[in-house]
Write an enzyme that holds these catalytic residues in place. Structure first.
Site, mmCIF file in Angstrom:
data_model
loop_
_atom_site.group_PDB
_atom_site.id
_atom_site.type_symbol
_atom_site.label_atom_id
_atom_site.label_comp_id
_atom_site.label_asym_id
_atom_site.label_seq_id
_atom_site.Cartn_x
_atom_site.Cartn_y
_atom_site.Cartn_z
ATOM 1 N N SER A 110 0.658 -1.038 0.126
ATOM 2 C CA SER A 110 -0.131 0.123 -0.052
ATOM 3 C C SER A 110 0.613 1.379 0.104
ATOM 4 O O SER A 110 0.385 2.374 -0.245
ATOM 5 C CB SER A 110 -1.030 -0.050 1.188
ATOM 6 O OG SER A 110 -2.112 -1.026 0.913
ATOM 7 N N LYS A 161 0.095 3.555 -2.952
ATOM 8 C CA LYS A 161 -0.839 4.630 -2.798
ATOM 9 C C LYS A 161 -0.336 5.913 -2.831
ATOM 10 O O LYS A 161 -0.974 6.944 -3.139
ATOM 11 C CB LYS A 161 -1.831 4.521 -1.706
ATOM 12 C CG LYS A 161 -2.631 3.324 -1.725
ATOM 13 C CD LYS A 161 -3.470 3.382 -0.215
ATOM 14 C CE LYS A 161 -4.494 2.116 -0.510
ATOM 15 N NZ LYS A 161 -3.855 0.827 -0.397
ATOM 16 N N SER A 186 -5.597 3.406 4.322
ATOM 17 C CA SER A 186 -5.202 2.512 3.587
ATOM 18 C C SER A 186 -6.142 2.074 2.624
ATOM 19 O O SER A 186 -6.337 0.915 2.307
ATOM 20 C CB SER A 186 -4.324 1.395 4.232
ATOM 21 O OG SER A 186 -3.522 0.846 2.972
ATOM 22 N N LYS A 233 3.136 6.435 5.214
ATOM 23 C CA LYS A 233 2.214 5.394 4.676
ATOM 24 C C LYS A 233 2.613 4.049 4.813
ATOM 25 O O LYS A 233 3.913 3.687 4.543
ATOM 26 C CB LYS A 233 1.847 5.634 3.205
ATOM 27 C CG LYS A 233 0.745 4.859 2.599
ATOM 28 C CD LYS A 233 -0.406 4.926 3.086
ATOM 29 C CE LYS A 233 -1.276 3.583 2.986
ATOM 30 N NZ LYS A 233 -1.184 2.583 3.578
#
Length: 436
Positions: free
Chosen positions: A45, A48, A279, A384
């Site tokens: 993720s 992203k 997420s 993140k």
């Protein structure tokens, strides 16, 4: 600087971290520490970050998606002569409550009958709803819901289970109610919970079985998202006394319509923040196609093209980059740590950069990074995270004491990626950076 590099080597040398990819760069994207930084890894993720940066750059932080009810002409005598169009532009946040409000607006305007069909227009996006590169085992779960310009409740339907008495069937409510979803089987009230909710291939027919102990909800993805949204909308209109004579179908809205209701999403900056915080895969996939729509069709390929063009514009390395989706759910995605770290440095330095930095959750405090055990980095790091099988990744910013704000990316691809030593080493690295 040597002491910092030595400390990072020690912190990032335990367990699977020894073969990880790492890039730490200063505000001007100059390397402060690097190891296998140009090797392309599966990012999970952390991928992203690409779509979040692209969405803010191309759509803009204040852009809002619109969803509308439209007709060809003014209703008269309580009637819409012809079709009523439900038109989506890709809003990833549209909920049943939003749509219920739209049905209420139409009813309050005096409409009691639609003499045509309820037509779902999702032509702003193109391509398959479900990414073919995703693991088929993921497709039964809400985090792998499909993508459409007209998507309701993040592409899912809620199964709300209410136990009764032990040994008797629990009550199952499908929310929102409509004719679109059919349920077979039963779930028994018990003292423990163990159940399955399985969708049939190619249909919104679900089979439920197992047992439940407490009232709770489960969300499962639906398919044929535009038609599903229109079927839900038709049920909501019916509840408010508006009859739709012509059923439900998909199609294209008129060029110069009369808008009966318009709903606007939160601004893109807020959507990106929520995507990073939780997420959210659905938000990422919707944003990727919305970015693609800025140059033509709202497709994954156009979205990935824009992402690459922005990386070129900002002199971000693309060694080994492979863009399969927007969310990082596909194991086939590839990105090098230096790509993510440089992207982050460039985004922070651009106009509005502080707002971008602020979209990332604070490490040890909130979102998917709230459980990280950091000390010096608490309140000084935003990042993140990324996790799929065999992948443990983290990318973001640390506000250091002497080197200003630095950007970093750490990607572990290893069967031992979730060893406690891996997270402990990453946490130590963030604390070292915060003290430096």
């Amino acid at each position: 600087m040597r002491a910092l590099q030595g400390g990072l080597r020690a912190a990032l040398g335990a367990s699977a971290l020894a073969t990880s990819g790492v890039a730490v760069v200063d505000a001007d994207a100059r390397p402060l520490f690097a190891r296998r930084e140009r090797t392309a890894f599966t990012p999970a993720s952390t991928f992203k970050l690409l779509v979040g940066a692209a969405a803010l750059s191309t759509l803009g932080p204040v852009f809002r998606f619109a969803t509308t009810f439209e007709s060809v002409a003014d209703p008269h005598d309580g009637r819409v002569d012809g079709d009523l169009f439900l038109v989506g532009s890709g809003d990833p946040t549209l909920t049943r409550d939003d749509l219920r409000g739209g049905a209420g607006t139409v009813a309050r305007d005096g409409v009691t009958e639609v003499r045509g069909a309820l037509v779902a227009d999702a032509t702003a996006f193109s391509g398959p709803e479900t990414n073919p590169a995703w693991d088929p085992g993921d497709l039964q779960y809400g985090y792998a819901a499909g993508t459409s310009a007209l998507s309701l409740d993040q592409g899912t339907v809620e199964f709300h289970l209410v136990p009764t008495v032990p040994g008797a069937p629990a009550r199952i409510r499908v929310l929102p109610p409509s004719d679109a979803v059919r349920v077979a089987g039963s779930i028994i009230t018990a003292y423990t919970t163990l159940l399955t909710i399985q969708r049939d291939a190619g249909r919104n027919d679900f089979t439920v079985q197992g047992r439940v102990a407490a009232e709770q909800s489960f969300w499962r993805p639906v398919i044929d998202l535009p038609r599903y949204a229109a079927q839900v909308a038709r049920a909501m209109l019916r509840e408010r006394g508006v009859r739709v004579d012509g059923g439900v179908r998909t199609g294209v809205a008129p060029v110069a319509p009369l808008v009966l209701w318009r709903h606007r999403s939160p601004p893109v900056l807020a959507i990106v923040h929520q995507m990073f915080l939780h997420s959210n895969n659905h938000f990422a996939e919707q944003l990727l196609r919305a970015v693609g729509r800025t140059i033509g069709a709202g497709t994954e390929s156009n979205g990935s093209r824009i992402e690459r063009e922005l990386l070129v514009r900002d002199a971000v390395p693309q060694t080994g980059l492979r863009i399969v989706d927007g969310s990082g759910l596909a194991a086939a995605d590839r990105v090098a740590p230096i790509t993510l770290a440089t992207l982050l440095a460039r985004a922070a330095a651009a106009p509005g950069g502080d707002a971008f930095v602020g979209t990332l959750p604070r490490v040890g405090i909130e979102g998917t990074v709230r459980d990280r055990k950091v000390r010096d980095a608490l309140g000084r790091a935003r990042a993140k995270s990324g996790h799929i099988t065999g992948v443990n990744a983290l990318a973001g910013y640390v506000r250091t004491r002497r080197h200003g704000r630095v950007a970093f990316a750490i990607i572990v691809n290893d069967p031992r990626a979730d060893d406690p030593a891996v997270d402990a080493g990453i946490n130590r690295a963030l604390d070292l950076l915060a003290r430096s």
